[in-house]
Design a protein around this motif. Structure first.
Motif, PDB file in Angstrom:
ATOM      1  N   MET B  21     -27.187 -14.203 -10.281  1.00  0.00           N
ATOM      2  CA  MET B  21     -26.182 -15.260 -10.353  1.00  0.00           C
ATOM      3  C   MET B  21     -25.167 -15.152  -9.217  1.00  0.00           C
ATOM      4  SD  MET B  21     -26.957 -17.328 -12.613  1.00  0.00           S
ATOM      5  CE  MET B  21     -25.481 -18.292 -12.717  1.00  0.00           C
ATOM      6  N   VAL B  22     -24.937 -13.903  -8.720  1.00  0.00           N
ATOM      7  CA  VAL B  22     -24.044 -13.749  -7.559  1.00  0.00           C
ATOM      8  C   VAL B  22     -24.574 -14.554  -6.383  1.00  0.00           C
ATOM      9  CG1 VAL B  22     -23.204 -12.097  -5.864  1.00  0.00           C
ATOM     10  CG2 VAL B  22     -23.191 -11.491  -8.232  1.00  0.00           C
ATOM     11  N   LEU B  23     -25.893 -14.522  -6.196  1.00  0.00           N
ATOM     12  CA  LEU B  23     -26.475 -15.250  -5.075  1.00  0.00           C
ATOM     13  C   LEU B  23     -26.551 -16.738  -5.349  1.00  0.00           C
ATOM     14  CD1 LEU B  23     -29.470 -13.108  -3.932  1.00  0.00           C
ATOM     15  CD2 LEU B  23     -27.098 -12.907  -3.423  1.00  0.00           C
ATOM     16  N   VAL B  24     -26.839 -17.104  -6.598  1.00  0.00           N
ATOM     17  CA  VAL B  24     -27.154 -18.499  -6.891  1.00  0.00           C
ATOM     18  C   VAL B  24     -25.903 -19.363  -6.945  1.00  0.00           C
ATOM     19  CG1 VAL B  24     -28.122 -19.998  -8.660  1.00  0.00           C
ATOM     20  CG2 VAL B  24     -29.331 -17.948  -8.002  1.00  0.00           C
ATOM     21  N   SER B  25     -24.778 -18.795  -7.455  1.00  0.00           N
ATOM     22  CA  SER B  25     -23.634 -19.671  -7.697  1.00  0.00           C
ATOM     23  C   SER B  25     -23.031 -20.174  -6.388  1.00  0.00           C
ATOM     24  CB  SER B  25     -22.577 -18.952  -8.538  1.00  0.00           C
ATOM     25  OG  SER B  25     -22.493 -17.618  -8.196  1.00  0.00           O
ATOM     26  N   LYS B  26     -22.664 -21.455  -6.406  1.00  0.00           N
ATOM     27  CA  LYS B  26     -22.151 -22.090  -5.184  1.00  0.00           C
ATOM     28  C   LYS B  26     -20.690 -21.729  -4.935  1.00  0.00           C
ATOM     29  CE  LYS B  26     -25.585 -24.991  -4.023  1.00  0.00           C
ATOM     30  NZ  LYS B  26     -26.564 -23.950  -3.753  1.00  0.00           N
ATOM     31  N   ASN B  27     -19.934 -21.569  -6.009  1.00  0.00           N
ATOM     32  CA  ASN B  27     -18.513 -21.267  -5.869  1.00  0.00           C
ATOM     33  C   ASN B  27     -18.329 -19.764  -5.619  1.00  0.00           C
ATOM     34  OD1 ASN B  27     -15.784 -21.104  -6.097  1.00  0.00           O
ATOM     35  ND2 ASN B  27     -15.664 -22.466  -7.865  1.00  0.00           N
ATOM     36  N   PRO B  28     -17.692 -19.361  -4.523  1.00  0.00           N
ATOM     37  CA  PRO B  28     -17.537 -17.928  -4.253  1.00  0.00           C
ATOM     38  C   PRO B  28     -16.743 -17.179  -5.320  1.00  0.00           C
ATOM     39  CG  PRO B  28     -17.057 -19.206  -2.308  1.00  0.00           C
ATOM     40  CD  PRO B  28     -17.183 -20.181  -3.414  1.00  0.00           C
ATOM     41  N   ILE B  29     -15.794 -17.872  -5.973  1.00  0.00           N
ATOM     42  CA  ILE B  29     -15.021 -17.216  -7.038  1.00  0.00           C
ATOM     43  C   ILE B  29     -15.953 -16.806  -8.176  1.00  0.00           C
ATOM     44  CG2 ILE B  29     -13.124 -17.510  -8.641  1.00  0.00           C
ATOM     45  CD1 ILE B  29     -11.971 -17.652  -6.042  1.00  0.00           C
ATOM     46  N   HIS B  30     -16.894 -17.689  -8.511  1.00  0.00           N
ATOM     47  CA  HIS B  30     -17.851 -17.348  -9.569  1.00  0.00           C
ATOM     48  C   HIS B  30     -18.717 -16.167  -9.148  1.00  0.00           C
ATOM     49  CE1 HIS B  30     -17.609 -21.681 -11.337  1.00  0.00           C
ATOM     50  NE2 HIS B  30     -16.518 -20.972 -11.518  1.00  0.00           N
ATOM     51  N   SER B  31     -19.044 -16.104  -7.862  1.00  0.00           N
ATOM     52  CA  SER B  31     -19.829 -14.961  -7.374  1.00  0.00           C
ATOM     53  C   SER B  31     -19.081 -13.655  -7.611  1.00  0.00           C
ATOM     54  CB  SER B  31     -20.114 -15.116  -5.886  1.00  0.00           C
ATOM     55  OG  SER B  31     -21.008 -16.152  -5.664  1.00  0.00           O
ATOM     56  N   VAL B  32     -17.772 -13.666  -7.329  1.00  0.00           N
ATOM     57  CA  VAL B  32     -16.978 -12.445  -7.533  1.00  0.00           C
ATOM     58  C   VAL B  32     -16.990 -12.062  -9.010  1.00  0.00           C
ATOM     59  CG1 VAL B  32     -14.689 -11.470  -7.378  1.00  0.00           C
ATOM     60  CG2 VAL B  32     -15.531 -12.866  -5.553  1.00  0.00           C
ATOM     61  N   LEU B  33     -16.846 -13.061  -9.890  1.00  0.00           N
ATOM     62  CA  LEU B  33     -16.807 -12.743 -11.321  1.00  0.00           C
ATOM     63  C   LEU B  33     -18.148 -12.209 -11.794  1.00  0.00           C
ATOM     64  CD1 LEU B  33     -14.650 -15.708 -12.549  1.00  0.00           C
ATOM     65  CD2 LEU B  33     -13.964 -13.402 -12.080  1.00  0.00           C
ATOM     66  N   TRP B  34     -19.250 -12.778 -11.281  1.00  0.00           N
ATOM     67  CA  TRP B  34     -20.569 -12.242 -11.662  1.00  0.00           C
ATOM     68  C   TRP B  34     -20.744 -10.821 -11.139  1.00  0.00           C
ATOM     69  CZ3 TRP B  34     -23.262 -14.006 -15.425  1.00  0.00           C
ATOM     70  CH2 TRP B  34     -23.286 -15.363 -15.720  1.00  0.00           C
TER      71      TRP B  34
END
Lengths: 111, 166
Positions: B21-34
């Protein structure tokens, strides 16, 4: 738990990090994928330390075999913390100069 | 299947799904949370291996300090999801193929290797991961690297200030 399961798990996490570095263009995401690879290696070191401990414990009950790997993991975390602070400072500087964190703009060395 | 195996598989699935999900999510904030979720799963693995000191340090240093630093920088830059540049599709495809073949190659090598077969990892038992033996080793055998790491931190601090000042 066989050691192979841990190796496979850590290899998967490491490969996900490699794929992230190869496919994303946001510099911060690339940096985060490098952190992911570091963590996969850390977990593999801890698993190997417990594997060696299990083998040595069968011979001498109160051994400290395998403690070096955990110290190594501690030092890897120390180095990673220092590396992140410098790397993020560099990314902020790049953003200030180019107003973008796209790594494809960082090809000035080419020409 | 006992409790330890169930915990191992659950934590592994959590770690791998969050890493994807870190790679897939478009929003960088969501990447940090994953990624924070990945670190918590890895800390769970450390607890499963009875490396309690490393589990706590992992949470404090990675999930607590490093990820907060990432979030700060990301919020300073105001990175929107719509202006994030995307690589071309064939470059992404080649990246996934390269990473996948890397993974396949290494798994094949490990499966072929006989020195790993029948070796077990000691879960839940063993006291080498506790603070007392680790501290003893750190301040007797590894005291010189420990002191050198303080110099490393000092240089990192000075370097970050100098880079950020311009």
């Amino acid at each position: 738990m066989p050691i192979e399961y841990y190796i496979f798990l850590c290899l998967t996490l490491f490969s996900i990090g490699v794929i992230g570095v190869l496919t994303r263009r946001n510099a911060i995401i690339v940096f985060m994928c490098i952190e992911l690879m570091l963590n996969a290696v850390n977990m593999l070191l801890v698993a190997f330390s417990k594997m060696n401990y299990a083998a040595a414990q069968a011979i001498t009950p109160n051994t400290t075999a395998g403690i070096d790997a955990q110290i190594f993991v501690f030092f890897i975390m120390v180095v990673a913390a220092a590396e992140v602070s410098i790397g993020l400072a560099i990314i902020v500087m790049i953003y200030r100069n180019t107003h973008s964190i796209d790594i494809n703009f960082l090809n000035r060395l080419k020409n | 299947m006992n409790t330890l195996e169930i915990l191992f598989y659950a934590l592994s699935a959590l770690a791998i799904i969050s890493a994807v999900m870190v790679l897939v999510s478009k929003n960088p904030i969501h990447s940090v949370l994953w990624l924070i979720l990945v670190f918590f799963a890895i800390s769970g693995h450390y607890i499963l291996l009875n490396a309690q000191f490393l589990a706590i340090v992992n949470i404090i240093v990675y999930a607590g300090a490093i990820m907060v630093l990432f979030l700060f920088v990301m919020m300073l830059m105001n990175v929107k999801k719509d202006n994030e540049p995307q690589k071309q599709l064939w470059v992404k495809l080649i990246g996934v193929i390269a990473g996948g073949s890397f993974l396949t190659l290494l798994i094949a090598l490990v499966k072929q290797n006989t020195s790993f077969q029948g070796r077990d990892v000691l879960l839940k038992d063993g006291n080498i991961g506790l603070i007392h033996p680790l501290g003893q080793a750190l301040f007797t055998d590894y005291v010189v690297p420990f002191e050198i790491s303080s110099v490393l931190f000092l240089s990192a601090m000075v370097g970050a200030v100098i880079i950020g000042k311009k």
